[in-house]
Motif scaffolding. Structure first.
Motif, mmCIF file in Angstrom:
data_model
loop_
_atom_site.group_PDB
_atom_site.id
_atom_site.type_symbol
_atom_site.label_atom_id
_atom_site.label_comp_id
_atom_site.label_asym_id
_atom_site.label_seq_id
_atom_site.Cartn_x
_atom_site.Cartn_y
_atom_site.Cartn_z
ATOM 1 N N LEU A 69 -32.252 -31.772 12.850
ATOM 2 C CA LEU A 69 -32.351 -33.211 13.114
ATOM 3 C C LEU A 69 -30.978 -33.825 13.361
ATOM 4 N N ALA A 70 -29.983 -33.384 12.588
ATOM 5 C CA ALA A 70 -28.624 -33.896 12.767
ATOM 6 C C ALA A 70 -28.112 -33.586 14.169
ATOM 7 N N ARG A 71 -28.406 -32.390 14.661
ATOM 8 C CA ARG A 71 -27.995 -32.033 16.026
ATOM 9 C C ARG A 71 -28.777 -32.844 17.046
ATOM 10 N N GLY A 72 -30.104 -32.930 16.855
ATOM 11 C CA GLY A 72 -30.931 -33.647 17.817
ATOM 12 C C GLY A 72 -30.579 -35.107 17.932
ATOM 13 N N LEU A 73 -30.224 -35.731 16.805
ATOM 14 C CA LEU A 73 -29.878 -37.157 16.791
ATOM 15 C C LEU A 73 -28.390 -37.403 17.018
ATOM 16 N N ARG A 74 -27.640 -36.328 17.250
ATOM 17 C CA ARG A 74 -26.191 -36.435 17.542
ATOM 18 C C ARG A 74 -25.465 -37.169 16.417
ATOM 19 N N LEU A 75 -25.753 -36.792 15.172
ATOM 20 C CA LEU A 75 -25.141 -37.457 14.031
ATOM 21 C C LEU A 75 -23.704 -37.002 13.825
ATOM 22 N N ARG B 217 -40.230 -46.892 30.805
ATOM 23 C CA ARG B 217 -39.815 -46.736 29.407
ATOM 24 C C ARG B 217 -39.837 -48.091 28.709
ATOM 25 N N ARG B 218 -40.631 -48.177 27.651
ATOM 26 C CA ARG B 218 -40.697 -49.399 26.851
ATOM 27 C C ARG B 218 -39.819 -49.298 25.609
ATOM 28 N N THR B 219 -39.650 -48.076 25.116
ATOM 29 C CA THR B 219 -38.832 -47.863 23.927
ATOM 30 C C THR B 219 -37.366 -48.121 24.235
ATOM 31 N N GLY B 220 -36.686 -48.871 23.367
ATOM 32 C CA GLY B 220 -35.273 -49.162 23.588
ATOM 33 C C GLY B 220 -34.412 -47.925 23.510
ATOM 34 N N GLY B 221 -34.707 -47.037 22.587
ATOM 35 C CA GLY B 221 -33.938 -45.811 22.435
ATOM 36 C C GLY B 221 -34.743 -44.613 22.872
ATOM 37 N N LEU B 222 -34.662 -43.535 22.093
ATOM 38 C CA LEU B 222 -35.435 -42.335 22.408
ATOM 39 C C LEU B 222 -36.842 -42.435 21.828
ATOM 40 N N ARG B 223 -37.768 -41.734 22.445
ATOM 41 C CA ARG B 223 -39.115 -41.613 21.903
ATOM 42 C C ARG B 223 -39.115 -40.547 20.809
ATOM 43 N N GLN C 122 -36.194 -44.619 2.734
ATOM 44 C CA GLN C 122 -34.861 -44.693 3.312
ATOM 45 C C GLN C 122 -34.643 -43.611 4.370
ATOM 46 N N LEU C 123 -35.210 -42.424 4.138
ATOM 47 C CA LEU C 123 -35.099 -41.353 5.123
ATOM 48 C C LEU C 123 -35.780 -41.767 6.424
ATOM 49 N N ALA C 124 -36.981 -42.315 6.308
ATOM 50 C CA ALA C 124 -37.716 -42.755 7.501
ATOM 51 C C ALA C 124 -36.951 -43.838 8.244
ATOM 52 N N SER C 125 -36.405 -44.798 7.495
ATOM 53 C CA SER C 125 -35.658 -45.892 8.112
ATOM 54 C C SER C 125 -34.401 -45.380 8.807
ATOM 55 N N PHE C 126 -33.709 -44.441 8.167
ATOM 56 C CA PHE C 126 -32.480 -43.899 8.745
ATOM 57 C C PHE C 126 -32.783 -43.150 10.046
ATOM 58 N N LEU C 127 -33.813 -42.320 10.023
ATOM 59 C CA LEU C 127 -34.185 -41.578 11.234
ATOM 60 C C LEU C 127 -34.563 -42.540 12.359
ATOM 61 N N ARG C 128 -35.314 -43.580 12.036
ATOM 62 C CA ARG C 128 -35.764 -44.521 13.055
ATOM 63 C C ARG C 128 -34.584 -45.278 13.674
ATOM 64 N N THR C 129 -33.652 -45.743 12.828
ATOM 65 C CA THR C 129 -32.522 -46.500 13.380
ATOM 66 C C THR C 129 -31.639 -45.627 14.253
ATOM 67 N N ARG C 130 -31.443 -44.370 13.864
ATOM 68 C CA ARG C 130 -30.608 -43.484 14.684
ATOM 69 C C ARG C 130 -31.322 -43.111 15.972
ATOM 70 N N ARG C 131 -32.642 -42.951 15.922
ATOM 71 C CA ARG C 131 -33.399 -42.648 17.149
ATOM 72 C C ARG C 131 -33.334 -43.819 18.118
ATOM 73 N N GLU C 132 -33.491 -45.025 17.597
ATOM 74 C CA GLU C 132 -33.490 -46.209 18.464
ATOM 75 C C GLU C 132 -32.116 -46.510 19.025
ATOM 76 N N ALA C 133 -31.067 -46.032 18.354
ATOM 77 C CA ALA C 133 -29.701 -46.276 18.836
ATOM 78 C C ALA C 133 -29.317 -45.327 19.967
ATOM 79 N N LEU C 134 -30.013 -44.204 20.091
ATOM 80 C CA LEU C 134 -29.700 -43.233 21.141
ATOM 81 C C LEU C 134 -30.396 -43.620 22.436
ATOM 82 N N GLN C 135 -29.683 -43.538 23.538
ATOM 83 C CA GLN C 135 -30.252 -43.781 24.853
ATOM 84 C C GLN C 135 -30.526 -42.454 25.551
#
Length: 277
Positions: free
Chosen positions: A70-76, A30-36, A5-18
């Motif tokens: 991580l919370a700061r980096g992902l703008r949570l 850039r091929r990735t939809g969100g951040l690399r 669940q931690l991995a999934s949460f990090l991935r979804t938040r990373r992909e949601a950030l532009q």
């Protein structure tokens, strides 16, 4: 710790950030939809390998400090930050500690000020995030730990904290910082981090103890600040502020009168700041 669940949460938040959300260029390929992954790692101050292993469910048990980064980096948001801590098997941070977490909206504004000296500070004078030009102007104030995280504490206990301001301005600055700390103490009360800073300074600094007894009150007006920078010399800067009342955080933006000598020096510091990235 729920690795999946931690991995999934990090991935979804990373992909949601532009990239634009965090002040990064998008680029043509850039091929990735969100951040690399490497971009999130850089924003969080950790290695790409460490972050990648968390997303791949094979990383170490992250500490509270790494989760906060991580919370700061992902703008949570605060709610998302609490969820992150729970997934990693840590207790949700106490409300009084949340002053360390920069509001995502505040971070988005800071990301767009990459060529301007700007920083986010909490009500205890602790710097939470800085742009590169702010580091070039003021130094890296996020590197401190313990009581020294607070500028209020450093000002009265470490002579180096005063070197950036002319000696004739020290008395005014001292009074201003004590007034700020009085406001923080009045809000948080006994047993708070503000009270710990006050108790330490009353013992360590006769100057602080005297000013504390005088009960100075902070003014809403922020006069121009004078700096003496080791590389560019004297500057006179104006400080605009944006306050987030819920989290007692303030975004400080330093500007100079256009065309002035200070403006030219600030432009030079912006170049110096870019070299620090």
């Amino acid at each position: 710790m729920d690795r999946a669940q931690l991995a999934s949460f990090l991935r979804t938040r990373r992909e949601a950030l532009q990239p634009e959300d965090v002040g990064l260029p998008r680029g043509r390929r850039r091929r990735t939809g969100g951040l690399r992954r490497e971009e999130v790692a850089a924003l969080s101050g950790m290695s790409t390998d460490y972050y990648s292993r968390l997303e791949q469910q094979r990383g170490p048990h992250p500490s509270e400090q790494m989760l906060a980064a991580l919370a700061r980096g992902l703008r949570l948001s605060l709610a998302e930050r609490d969820h992150l801590f729970q997934l990693a098997g840590h207790a949700v941070p106490h409300r009084t500690v949340r002053a360390d977490h920069v509001n995502p909206g505040m971070m988005r504004i800071l990301d767009r000020l990459h060529d301007t000296p700007a920083q986010v500070v909490n009500h205890l004078g602790e710097t939470l995030a800085q742009t590169a030009p702010a580091i070039a102007l003021l130094g890296d104030d996020t590197r401190h730990s313990g009581l020294a995280r607070s500028l209020h504490h450093r000002w009265f206990t470490n002579p180096r904290a005063r070197q950036l301001h002319p000696a004739e301005d020290h008395q005014t600055q001292s009074r201003l910082l004590v007034a700020h700390l009085h406001a923080a103490y009045a809000r948080d009360g006994r047993g708070s981090r503000a009270a710990t800073i006050v108790d330490s300074l009353v013992t360590a600094s006769p100057e602080f103890a005297q000013l504390w007894r005088e009960h100075p009150v902070q003014s809403a007006y922020c006069p121009p600040k004078r700096f003496v920078h080791p590389e560019v010399g004297a500057l006179e800067l104006h400080c605009q502020t944006l306050v987030d009342p819920d989290q007692s955080q303030t975004l400080l933006v330093f500007t100079a009168v256009p065309g002035s000598e200070s403006d030219e020096k600030l432009r030079l510091l912006t170049v110096i700041g870019a070299q620090l990235v």
